[in-house]
Motif scaffolding. Structure first.
Motif, PDB file in Angstrom:
ATOM      1  N   VAL A   5       0.841  -1.203   0.000  1.00 50.10           N
ATOM      2  CA  VAL A   5       0.000   0.000   0.000  1.00 50.10           C
ATOM      3  C   VAL A   5       0.873   1.248   0.000  1.00 50.10           C
ATOM      4  CG1 VAL A   5      -1.718   1.310   1.315  1.00 50.10           C
ATOM      5  CG2 VAL A   5      -1.924  -1.175   1.105  1.00 50.10           C
ATOM      6  N   GLY A   6       1.991   1.189   0.720  1.00 52.95           N
ATOM      7  CA  GLY A   6       2.904   2.333   0.735  1.00 52.95           C
ATOM      8  C   GLY A   6       3.454   2.651  -0.636  1.00 52.95           C
ATOM      9  N   GLU A   7       3.779   1.611  -1.409  1.00 51.99           N
ATOM     10  CA  GLU A   7       4.331   1.805  -2.754  1.00 51.99           C
ATOM     11  C   GLU A   7       3.265   2.225  -3.760  1.00 51.99           C
ATOM     12  OE1 GLU A   7       6.110  -1.954  -3.513  1.00 51.99           O
ATOM     13  OE2 GLU A   7       7.997  -1.467  -2.493  1.00 51.99           O
ATOM     14  N   LEU A   8       2.029   1.768  -3.559  1.00 50.60           N
ATOM     15  CA  LEU A   8       0.961   2.095  -4.510  1.00 50.60           C
ATOM     16  C   LEU A   8       0.591   3.570  -4.498  1.00 50.60           C
ATOM     17  CD1 LEU A   8      -1.541  -0.895  -4.117  1.00 50.60           C
ATOM     18  CD2 LEU A   8      -0.224  -0.292  -6.150  1.00 50.60           C
ATOM     19  N   SER A   9       0.593   4.154  -3.319  1.00 46.90           N
ATOM     20  CA  SER A   9       0.144   5.548  -3.156  1.00 46.90           C
ATOM     21  C   SER A   9      -1.240   5.748  -3.764  1.00 46.90           C
ATOM     22  CB  SER A   9       1.153   6.521  -3.799  1.00 46.90           C
ATOM     23  OG  SER A   9       2.393   6.443  -3.143  1.00 46.90           O
ATOM     24  N   ALA A  10      -2.074   4.709  -3.694  1.00 45.17           N
ATOM     25  CA  ALA A  10      -3.405   4.772  -4.292  1.00 45.17           C
ATOM     26  C   ALA A  10      -4.418   5.345  -3.311  1.00 45.17           C
ATOM     27  CB  ALA A  10      -3.836   3.374  -4.734  1.00 45.17           C
ATOM     28  N   PRO A  11      -5.393   6.112  -3.811  1.00 45.90           N
ATOM     29  CA  PRO A  11      -6.390   6.718  -2.927  1.00 45.90           C
ATOM     30  C   PRO A  11      -7.495   5.760  -2.517  1.00 45.90           C
ATOM     31  CG  PRO A  11      -6.823   7.352  -5.191  1.00 45.90           C
ATOM     32  CD  PRO A  11      -5.546   6.545  -5.221  1.00 45.90           C
ATOM     33  N   ASN A  12      -7.431   4.498  -2.988  1.00 45.82           N
ATOM     34  CA  ASN A  12      -8.502   3.555  -2.672  1.00 45.82           C
ATOM     35  C   ASN A  12      -7.973   2.229  -2.124  1.00 45.82           C
ATOM     36  OD1 ASN A  12      -7.354   2.534  -4.956  1.00 45.82           O
ATOM     37  ND2 ASN A  12      -9.217   2.542  -6.204  1.00 45.82           N
ATOM     38  N   ALA A  13      -6.717   2.216  -1.638  1.00 51.29           N
ATOM     39  CA  ALA A  13      -6.103   0.989  -1.123  1.00 51.29           C
ATOM     40  C   ALA A  13      -5.806   1.129   0.364  1.00 51.29           C
ATOM     41  CB  ALA A  13      -4.826   0.664  -1.887  1.00 51.29           C
ATOM     42  N   ALA A  14      -5.889   0.008   1.090  1.00 54.65           N
ATOM     43  CA  ALA A  14      -5.614   0.004   2.526  1.00 54.65           C
ATOM     44  C   ALA A  14      -4.930  -1.301   2.905  1.00 54.65           C
ATOM     45  CB  ALA A  14      -6.901   0.181   3.329  1.00 54.65           C
ATOM     46  N   ALA A  15      -4.221  -1.270   4.016  1.00 56.76           N
ATOM     47  CA  ALA A  15      -3.606  -2.475   4.577  1.00 56.76           C
ATOM     48  C   ALA A  15      -4.127  -2.653   5.996  1.00 56.76           C
ATOM     49  CB  ALA A  15      -2.080  -2.360   4.586  1.00 56.76           C
ATOM     50  N   ILE A  16      -4.102  -3.882   6.472  1.00 55.48           N
ATOM     51  CA  ILE A  16      -4.433  -4.138   7.875  1.00 55.48           C
ATOM     52  C   ILE A  16      -3.157  -4.565   8.588  1.00 55.48           C
ATOM     53  CG2 ILE A  16      -5.749  -5.540   9.497  1.00 55.48           C
ATOM     54  CD1 ILE A  16      -7.953  -5.767   7.481  1.00 55.48           C
ATOM     55  N   GLY A  17      -2.868  -3.883   9.679  1.00 61.26           N
ATOM     56  CA  GLY A  17      -1.663  -4.191  10.442  1.00 61.26           C
ATOM     57  C   GLY A  17      -1.611  -3.347  11.698  1.00 61.26           C
ATOM     58  N   SER A  18      -0.445  -3.303  12.302  1.00 65.23           N
ATOM     59  CA  SER A  18      -0.254  -2.529  13.519  1.00 65.23           C
ATOM     60  C   SER A  18      -0.152  -1.048  13.190  1.00 65.23           C
ATOM     61  CB  SER A  18       1.025  -2.993  14.228  1.00 65.23           C
ATOM     62  OG  SER A  18       1.482  -2.034  15.153  1.00 65.23           O
TER      63      SER A  18
ATOM     64  N   LEU B 220       1.975   5.328   6.552  1.00 53.55           N
ATOM     65  CA  LEU B 220       0.538   5.069   6.611  1.00 53.55           C
ATOM     66  C   LEU B 220      -0.027   5.466   7.970  1.00 53.55           C
ATOM     67  CD1 LEU B 220       0.531   1.515   4.964  1.00 53.55           C
ATOM     68  CD2 LEU B 220       0.199   3.727   3.831  1.00 53.55           C
ATOM     69  N   LYS B 221      -1.300   5.853   8.000  1.00 49.31           N
ATOM     70  CA  LYS B 221      -1.969   6.225   9.244  1.00 49.31           C
ATOM     71  C   LYS B 221      -3.210   5.367   9.432  1.00 49.31           C
ATOM     72  CE  LYS B 221      -4.746   9.688   9.422  1.00 49.31           C
ATOM     73  NZ  LYS B 221      -5.358  11.035   9.465  1.00 49.31           N
ATOM     74  N   ALA B 222      -3.592   5.176  10.691  1.00 48.29           N
ATOM     75  CA  ALA B 222      -4.764   4.362  11.012  1.00 48.29           C
ATOM     76  C   ALA B 222      -6.026   5.220  10.968  1.00 48.29           C
ATOM     77  CB  ALA B 222      -4.602   3.734  12.386  1.00 48.29           C
ATOM     78  N   ILE B 223      -7.031   4.757  10.230  1.00 49.59           N
ATOM     79  CA  ILE B 223      -8.320   5.466  10.227  1.00 49.59           C
ATOM     80  C   ILE B 223      -9.403   4.643  10.937  1.00 49.59           C
ATOM     81  CG2 ILE B 223      -7.860   6.819   8.148  1.00 49.59           C
ATOM     82  CD1 ILE B 223      -9.591   4.787   6.599  1.00 49.59           C
ATOM     83  N   LYS B 224      -9.065   3.400  11.281  1.00 43.71           N
ATOM     84  CA  LYS B 224     -10.003   2.546  12.018  1.00 43.71           C
ATOM     85  C   LYS B 224      -9.183   1.508  12.776  1.00 43.71           C
ATOM     86  CE  LYS B 224     -14.357   1.129  12.718  1.00 43.71           C
ATOM     87  NZ  LYS B 224     -15.419   1.960  13.332  1.00 43.71           N
ATOM     88  N   SER B 225      -9.502   1.322  14.073  1.00 48.82           N
ATOM     89  CA  SER B 225      -8.756   0.371  14.884  1.00 48.82           C
ATOM     90  C   SER B 225      -9.695  -0.650  15.517  1.00 48.82           C
ATOM     91  CB  SER B 225      -7.968   1.120  15.971  1.00 48.82           C
ATOM     92  OG  SER B 225      -7.020   1.990  15.386  1.00 48.82           O
ATOM     93  N   ASP B 226      -9.107  -1.601  16.258  1.00 49.20           N
ATOM     94  CA  ASP B 226      -9.877  -2.669  16.912  1.00 49.20           C
ATOM     95  C   ASP B 226     -10.741  -3.422  15.899  1.00 49.20           C
ATOM     96  OD1 ASP B 226      -8.823  -1.970  19.403  1.00 49.20           O
ATOM     97  OD2 ASP B 226     -10.376  -0.455  19.701  1.00 49.20           O
ATOM     98  N   LEU B 227     -10.105  -3.958  14.867  1.00 49.44           N
ATOM     99  CA  LEU B 227     -10.844  -4.591  13.776  1.00 49.44           C
ATOM    100  C   LEU B 227     -11.130  -6.072  14.003  1.00 49.44           C
ATOM    101  CD1 LEU B 227      -8.929  -3.123  10.683  1.00 49.44           C
ATOM    102  CD2 LEU B 227     -10.752  -2.076  12.051  1.00 49.44           C
TER     103      LEU B 227
END
Length: 397
Positions: free
Chosen positions: A241-254, A263-270
């Motif tokens: 996701v970091g390399e894509l720089s896409a406005p519609n992609a996300a990763a799940i992680g810490s 990257l920044k978190a927009i939703k937690s406790d998933l």
């Protein structure tokens, strides 16, 4: 309040914090001396009764200073846990003098920022020697690194409170000559990670590890029509996701690791389960000796004869020797259709008399029996006292 007064108060807080750090360091020095005494006199690391009395006394003293009992309890639970782990670590070093390394080469799954990376950092922060990180793309590669002496240790996730056992790791343990030498439990806090400015409703593709997909399936289903793409690790998902720089992609992680990749978190406790933890094992070429004062866990694998009640008979051996089994996992034996290999975790030290008697019996009644490792229990249960007990002690005054 003027700025000058505020700065003066902050300086006093900073000075007080420094004093607290010095006192904590002094306490740790005393803890090391306690561990040395316990070695000489064969005393167990934990004394629950003393810990409870200590906590009661501290709560009482804290109340006299105007401090909240819950705050005192949480603070000293952490301090007591640290003391126990420090003592166990020192006892381990003294019992295994040849295991002390100047450099610890450790193989784990993924790149910097993966959950295995975070667990590796946590476990080896208490071990002497510098840490050399070796990120790998698969569990087979991780084990291969240690078997070929390209790494000293491997950190492997073995089970998760949400998604269950990680079968691929169990299958790898079936064929390796490595030994389990440690374990740790690490909290798994999944967050949805995106580039700055990306909103939840913009997301069309989520990159994640298959285990994370299982752990967050409810959240992902709630996103509606999105594409989920799996990666070898959570770190690989963040890199993508970091390399894509896409406005519609996300990763799940810490969320903590997301910062490493912009990257920044927009939703937690998933996670489906809010109490989401993963248990990791640490493996090495050589087994270790666990001092009898240290709570230990032993893991074995065995296959039983193909007859009714054979597994039940084997487990009854543990019961008859008062051995507490904490996990039983079955996996198919490659090349032997419908036959299973059983993995058993139990509390106890392989050098204890009851454990030795049990293993001698099991070797005589099973088709295959192997000890995968005896290692310290590092999940420290917090010292607890009942609220009524604390109240009673306070009313005595």
């Amino acid at each position: 309040m003027s700025k000058e007064v505020l700065n003066e108060l902050r300086e006093k807080i900073t000075a007080t914090d420094s004093q607290l750090l010095s006192l904590i360091a002094k306490r740790q020095t005393l803890t090391a001396k306690v561990a040395e005494t316990k070695v000489k006199h064969q005393i167990s690391v934990r004394d629950k009764s003393r810990e409870e009395q200590l906590l009661l006394r501290l709560i009482k003293q804290g109340q006299e200073c105007g401090l909240d009992p819950h705050f005192i309890t949480k603070l000293f639970q952490v301090i007591i846990e640290d003391s126990v782990l420090q003592q166990q670590s020192l006892l381990h070093e003294w019992a295994n003098p040849d295991s002390r390394l100047q450099i610890n080469r450790v193989a784990f799954l993924g790149k910097k920022g993966s959950y295995s990376y975070l667990a590796t950092q946590k476990y080896f922060s208490r071990r002497p020697g510098d840490l050399v990180e070796i990120g790998c793309n698969s569990f087979a590669q991780i084990i291969d690194k240690v078997e070929k002496n390209e790494a000293d240790f491997a950190v492997l996730p073995i089970e998760n409170t949400s998604s269950g056992s990680i079968n691929e790791v169990f299958d790898q343990l079936q064929h390796t000559r490595l030994n389990i030498v440690g374990e740790l439990t690490h909290p798994i806090e999944h967050s949805l990670l995106v580039h700055e400015g990306v909103r939840l409703e913009d997301i069309k593709t989520v990159y994640t590890h298959p285990q994370v997909f299982a752990q967050c399936s409810h959240f992902l289903a709630g996103l509606g029509n999105i594409e989920v793409k799996t990666c070898d690790s959570t770190a690989d998902a963040m890199v993508k996701v970091g390399e894509l720089s896409a406005p519609n992609a996300a990763a799940i992680g810490s969320a903590e690791s997301g910062h490493l990749y912009g990257l920044k978190a927009i939703k937690s406790d998933l996670a489906n389960q809010k109490e989401n933890h993963s248990r990791f094992i640490v493996v090495a070429s050589q087994s270790i000796k666990v001092p009898l004062q240290v709570p230990a866990k032993t893991t074995v694998i065995m296959s039983t004869v193909q007859s009714p009640g054979a597994l039940c008979d084997a487990l009854t051996v543990l019961k008859n020797n008062n051995i507490n089994m904490t996990k039983l996992e079955s996996r198919p034996i490659n090349g032997n259709p419908w036959e299973e290999m059983f993995y058993v975790d139990m509390l106890g030290n392989i050098e204890d008399g009851p454990m030795q008697l049990a293993f001698e019996t099991l070797r005589g009644m099973t088709r295959y029996f192997k000890v995968l490792g005896c290692y310290p229990v590092e999940e420290i249960s917090p010292t607890r006292i009942a609220a009524s007990q604390a109240l009673t002690e306070a009313q005595k005054e």
